[in-house]
Design a protein around this motif. Structure first.
Motif, short mmCIF file in Angstrom:
data_model
loop_
_atom_site.label_atom_id
_atom_site.label_comp_id
_atom_site.label_asym_id
_atom_site.label_seq_id
_atom_site.Cartn_x
_atom_site.Cartn_y
_atom_site.Cartn_z
N THR A 120 0.93 -1.09 0.12
CA THR A 120 -0.01 -0.03 -0.12
C THR A 120 0.84 1.24 -0.05
OG1 THR A 120 -1.69 -1.23 1.27
CG2 THR A 120 -1.63 1.19 1.35
N HIS A 121 0.73 2.16 -1.01
CA HIS A 121 1.61 3.41 -1.16
C HIS A 121 1.08 4.30 0.00
CE1 HIS A 121 2.96 7.22 -2.41
NE2 HIS A 121 3.81 6.48 -3.15
N PRO A 122 1.87 4.83 0.68
CA PRO A 122 1.61 5.62 2.18
C PRO A 122 0.99 7.10 1.59
CG PRO A 122 3.91 5.79 1.51
CD PRO A 122 3.46 5.10 0.64
N ALA A 123 0.90 7.55 0.52
CA ALA A 123 0.22 8.89 0.09
C ALA A 123 -0.99 8.88 0.77
CB ALA A 123 0.29 8.93 -1.36
N ALA A 124 -1.53 10.14 1.32
CA ALA A 124 -2.56 10.29 1.69
C ALA A 124 -3.61 10.61 0.60
CB ALA A 124 -2.44 11.77 2.63
N ARG A 160 -4.76 2.94 -3.02
CA ARG A 160 -3.30 2.97 -3.04
C ARG A 160 -2.77 1.45 -2.94
NH1 ARG A 160 -4.51 7.52 -3.56
NH2 ARG A 160 -4.09 9.10 -2.53
N THR A 161 -3.51 0.38 -3.11
CA THR A 161 -3.02 -0.88 -3.15
C THR A 161 -2.43 -1.19 -4.62
OG1 THR A 161 -4.88 -1.52 -1.62
CG2 THR A 161 -3.82 -3.28 -2.93
N VAL A 162 -1.23 -1.72 -4.24
CA VAL A 162 -0.44 -1.90 -5.58
C VAL A 162 0.02 -3.74 -5.46
CG1 VAL A 162 2.06 -2.02 -6.81
CG2 VAL A 162 1.00 0.02 -5.51
N THR A 163 -0.39 -4.31 -6.72
CA THR A 163 -0.34 -5.61 -6.77
C THR A 163 1.17 -6.01 -7.50
OG1 THR A 163 -2.59 -5.97 -6.72
CG2 THR A 163 -1.44 -7.94 -7.56
N CYS A 164 1.98 -6.53 -6.62
CA CYS A 164 3.23 -7.02 -7.34
C CYS A 164 3.34 -8.38 -7.90
CB CYS A 164 4.38 -6.71 -6.36
SG CYS A 164 4.33 -5.10 -5.59
N TYR A 165 3.63 -8.71 -9.05
CA TYR A 165 3.68 -10.05 -9.72
C TYR A 165 4.78 -10.09 -10.38
CZ TYR A 165 2.37 -7.67 -14.06
OH TYR A 165 2.31 -7.13 -15.23
N GLY A 194 -5.21 3.32 -11.32
CA GLY A 194 -5.45 4.29 -11.83
C GLY A 194 -5.59 5.77 -11.50
N ASP A 195 -5.55 6.72 -12.30
CA ASP A 195 -5.68 8.28 -11.69
C ASP A 195 -7.21 8.26 -10.96
OD1 ASP A 195 -3.78 8.81 -13.05
OD2 ASP A 195 -4.42 10.04 -14.72
N LYS A 196 -8.35 7.71 -11.53
CA LYS A 196 -9.42 7.85 -10.87
C LYS A 196 -9.54 7.06 -9.52
CE LYS A 196 -14.53 6.94 -11.25
NZ LYS A 196 -14.59 6.89 -9.75
N ASP A 197 -8.90 6.09 -9.41
CA ASP A 197 -8.88 5.22 -8.11
C ASP A 197 -7.86 5.85 -7.25
OD1 ASP A 197 -10.51 3.11 -9.00
OD2 ASP A 197 -9.00 2.02 -10.18
N LEU A 224 6.32 6.71 -9.68
CA LEU A 224 5.98 5.49 -9.51
C LEU A 224 7.08 4.33 -9.58
CD1 LEU A 224 3.36 3.61 -9.26
CD2 LEU A 224 3.33 3.96 -11.75
N GLU A 225 7.89 4.65 -10.57
CA GLU A 225 8.91 3.37 -10.76
C GLU A 225 9.69 3.34 -9.55
OE1 GLU A 225 10.51 4.75 -14.55
OE2 GLU A 225 8.86 3.77 -15.64
N THR A 226 10.06 4.47 -9.01
CA THR A 226 10.88 4.61 -7.66
C THR A 226 10.32 3.60 -6.71
OG1 THR A 226 12.16 6.69 -8.29
CG2 THR A 226 12.24 5.96 -5.96
N TYR A 227 9.03 3.99 -6.31
CA TYR A 227 8.12 3.41 -5.47
C TYR A 227 8.24 2.00 -5.61
CZ TYR A 227 4.52 1.69 -2.45
OH TYR A 227 3.81 0.87 -1.62
N LEU A 228 7.91 1.27 -6.88
CA LEU A 228 7.65 -0.03 -7.41
C LEU A 228 8.94 -0.75 -6.96
CD1 LEU A 228 5.42 0.05 -10.47
CD2 LEU A 228 4.65 -0.47 -8.15
N GLY A 229 10.10 0.12 -7.46
CA GLY A 229 11.25 -0.56 -7.05
C GLY A 229 11.63 -0.77 -5.80
N GLY A 230 11.43 0.13 -4.58
CA GLY A 230 11.83 -0.11 -3.48
C GLY A 230 10.73 -0.89 -2.67
N ALA A 231 9.50 -0.81 -3.03
CA ALA A 231 8.39 -1.82 -2.49
C ALA A 231 8.16 -3.19 -2.90
CB ALA A 231 7.01 -0.78 -2.60
#
Length: 148
Positions: free
Chosen positions: A68-72, A126-131, A117-120, A83-90
């Motif tokens: 889960t991304h921590p952004a409010a 803030r949930t990211v599914t890593c696969y 996506g932008d609307k979500d 986004l790429e930096t966050y995904l690489g670190g998370a």
């Protein structure tokens, strides 16, 4: 009374069937769990449904983490670089932990992610599914999870 019993049996059969067939039907990408195997959609824009598979059958992706991304809520949408930096670190360290260092460094597997996506994002998603997937695009026929 007999009518209720029949209805209860039908509902039970439907519930059991849905549970048993979960790995064979398409479902919402947001409902994926760690260890789920699925086909990565060819179109990576606005993914909503994915085709589930048992990990012992041909599939092209396996979920190794949910983060889960921590952004409010109300925070601006991330830039591509952020986004790429966050995904690489998370997701990156979790990928190595899930598949093992040897597999992660063998150059055959890589990680991808489904993210809001932008609307979500605007709605607070803030949930990211890593696969994980094979770099050469060939299907996997077993789990990519490292065995202890």
């Amino acid at each position: 009374m007999r009518g209720w019993l029949i209805r209860l049996l039908i509902i039970g059969a439907i519930a059991v069937g849905a549970f048993v067939l979960r790995d064979r039907i398409s479902g919402n990408a947001g409902d994926l769990k760690v260890g789920d195997c699925f086909d990565v959609p060819a179109n990576d824009n606005n993914i909503s449904d994915v085709q589930h598979h048992p990990c012992t059958e041909a599939h092209t992706g396996e979920v190794f983490a949910l983060v889960t991304h921590p952004a409010a809520k109300g925070a601006p949408v991330l830039s591509t670089a952020d986004l790429e930096t966050y995904l690489g670190g998370a997701c990156g360290p979790l990928f190595i932990s899930y598949v093992g260092a040897t597999a992660a460094n063998a150059g055959q597997l890589d990680g991808g992610a489904f993210y809001p996506g932008d609307k979500d994002w605007a709605d607070g998603g803030r949930t990211v599914t890593c696969y994980g997937y094979r770099i050469d695009g060939k299907p996997l026929t077993s789990s990519i999870k490292a065995t202890p």
